[in-house]
Design a protein around this motif. Structure first.
Motif, PDB file in Angstrom:
ATOM      1  N   ASN A   8       0.828  -1.204   0.000  1.00 37.09           N
ATOM      2  CA  ASN A   8       0.000   0.000   0.000  1.00 37.09           C
ATOM      3  C   ASN A   8       0.865   1.258   0.000  1.00 37.09           C
ATOM      4  O   ASN A   8       1.943   1.297   0.582  1.00 37.09           O
ATOM      5  CB  ASN A   8      -0.985   0.009   1.169  1.00 37.09           C
ATOM      6  N   PRO A  23      -1.987   4.358   4.069  1.00 33.49           N
ATOM      7  CA  PRO A  23      -2.657   3.505   5.043  1.00 33.49           C
ATOM      8  C   PRO A  23      -4.155   3.468   4.757  1.00 33.49           C
ATOM      9  O   PRO A  23      -4.666   4.266   3.968  1.00 33.49           O
ATOM     10  CB  PRO A  23      -2.371   4.196   6.383  1.00 33.49           C
ATOM     11  N   GLY A  81      -5.719  -0.321   2.863  1.00 36.82           N
ATOM     12  CA  GLY A  81      -4.911   0.724   2.269  1.00 36.82           C
ATOM     13  C   GLY A  81      -5.026   0.705   0.759  1.00 36.82           C
ATOM     14  O   GLY A  81      -5.654  -0.177   0.172  1.00 36.82           O
ATOM     15  N   PHE A 119       2.154   7.284   7.212  1.00 40.09           N
ATOM     16  CA  PHE A 119       2.704   6.039   7.747  1.00 40.09           C
ATOM     17  C   PHE A 119       3.481   6.321   9.024  1.00 40.09           C
ATOM     18  O   PHE A 119       4.018   7.398   9.219  1.00 40.09           O
ATOM     19  CB  PHE A 119       3.636   5.389   6.715  1.00 40.09           C
TER      20      PHE A 119
END
Length: 237
Positions: A103, A106, A195, A237
């Motif tokens: 991904n 998120p 994600g 992230f």
């Protein structure tokens, strides 16, 4: 340390680079701020910036193709382009048909947008874009689902009374709620999906790993979080 991480990532990208000289990136072009067509008629948005940077890091020449959302996976499989980068959430159902990179955002919360706070989210009529994780969620929730081909049509359905609320990515709905005082968020956020990632044909594992390495290099040096913050598409992230 940061330079060492970048060097390692660059080597990984080079080692796994696809043999193809030109990679065609497919997007919808109708889902701001993720992807949209700007006033000059060009593809723009978070994923345009991201895709261009991933191709630069992977030393790939890339071109862009727009495609309607409801046929975006079939047209990837049939070879009309080589990768999907279009705000597509990673789900087990989609993963049975195509592969995904790791991904690049998120999980983004989904949210309900309505004209009043008294909407019955469990038994009312809820709009969602067809073939999205939100449409699947509404279909299983007990509410009456009405599907539309484009995200704009889902908002129009709420405004004209065809639907009580719309369920979509909160990052897409938030600017609309800010611009229109008649629209408001109702109910709790709904966490969906794993994600957002790039969709790749199952027959192209080398291309998947090439983009995986490029995505990881952007995570490692913090540039991916900078891009997420710039476009306000997700948590970082």
């Amino acid at each position: 340390m940061r330079k060492l991480l970048l060097s390692a990532a660059a080597l990984a990208v080079a080692a796994t680079a696809s043999a193809a000289d030109t990679v065609r990136l497919g997007t919808e072009g109708a889902y701001p701020p993720w992807n949209f067509i700007n006033d000059a008629g060009d593809i723009d948005g978070f994923e345009k910036d991201l895709g261009d940077e991933l191709c630069r890091r992977a030393e790939l020449e890339c071109t862009w193709v727009t495609n309607d959302w409801d046929s975006i996976i079939p047209n990837l499989v049939s070879g009309n382009y080589d990768a999907i980068i279009a705000g597509m959430s990673i789900t087990d159902e989609r993963d049975q048909v195509i592969d995904f990179t790791q991904n690049y955002t998120p999980p983004d919360p989904s949210a309900y947008l309505a004209l009043s706070d008294g909407v019955d989210l469990e038994g009312g009529v809820i709009a969602a874009q067809a073939s999205t994780i939100q449409a699947g969620y509404v279909a299983d929730s007990g509410a009456t689902l009405v599907e539309f081909a484009t995200p704009e049509e889902t908002i129009a359905a709420v405004r004209n009374g065809e639907a009580d609320a719309v369920l979509a990515d909160k990052s897409y709905l938030a600017p609309l709620a800010e611009e229109d005082p008649d629209l408001m968020f109702v109910g709790p956020d709904v966490p969906l999906g794993g994600g957002v990632g790039m969709g790749i044909r199952e027959s192209d594992p080398e291309l998947r790993e090439t983009f995986n390495a490029a995505i990881q290099s952007m995570k490692d040096d913090g540039s991916l979080n900078e891009l997420i913050r710039k476009w306000e598409v997700s948590s970082t992230f």
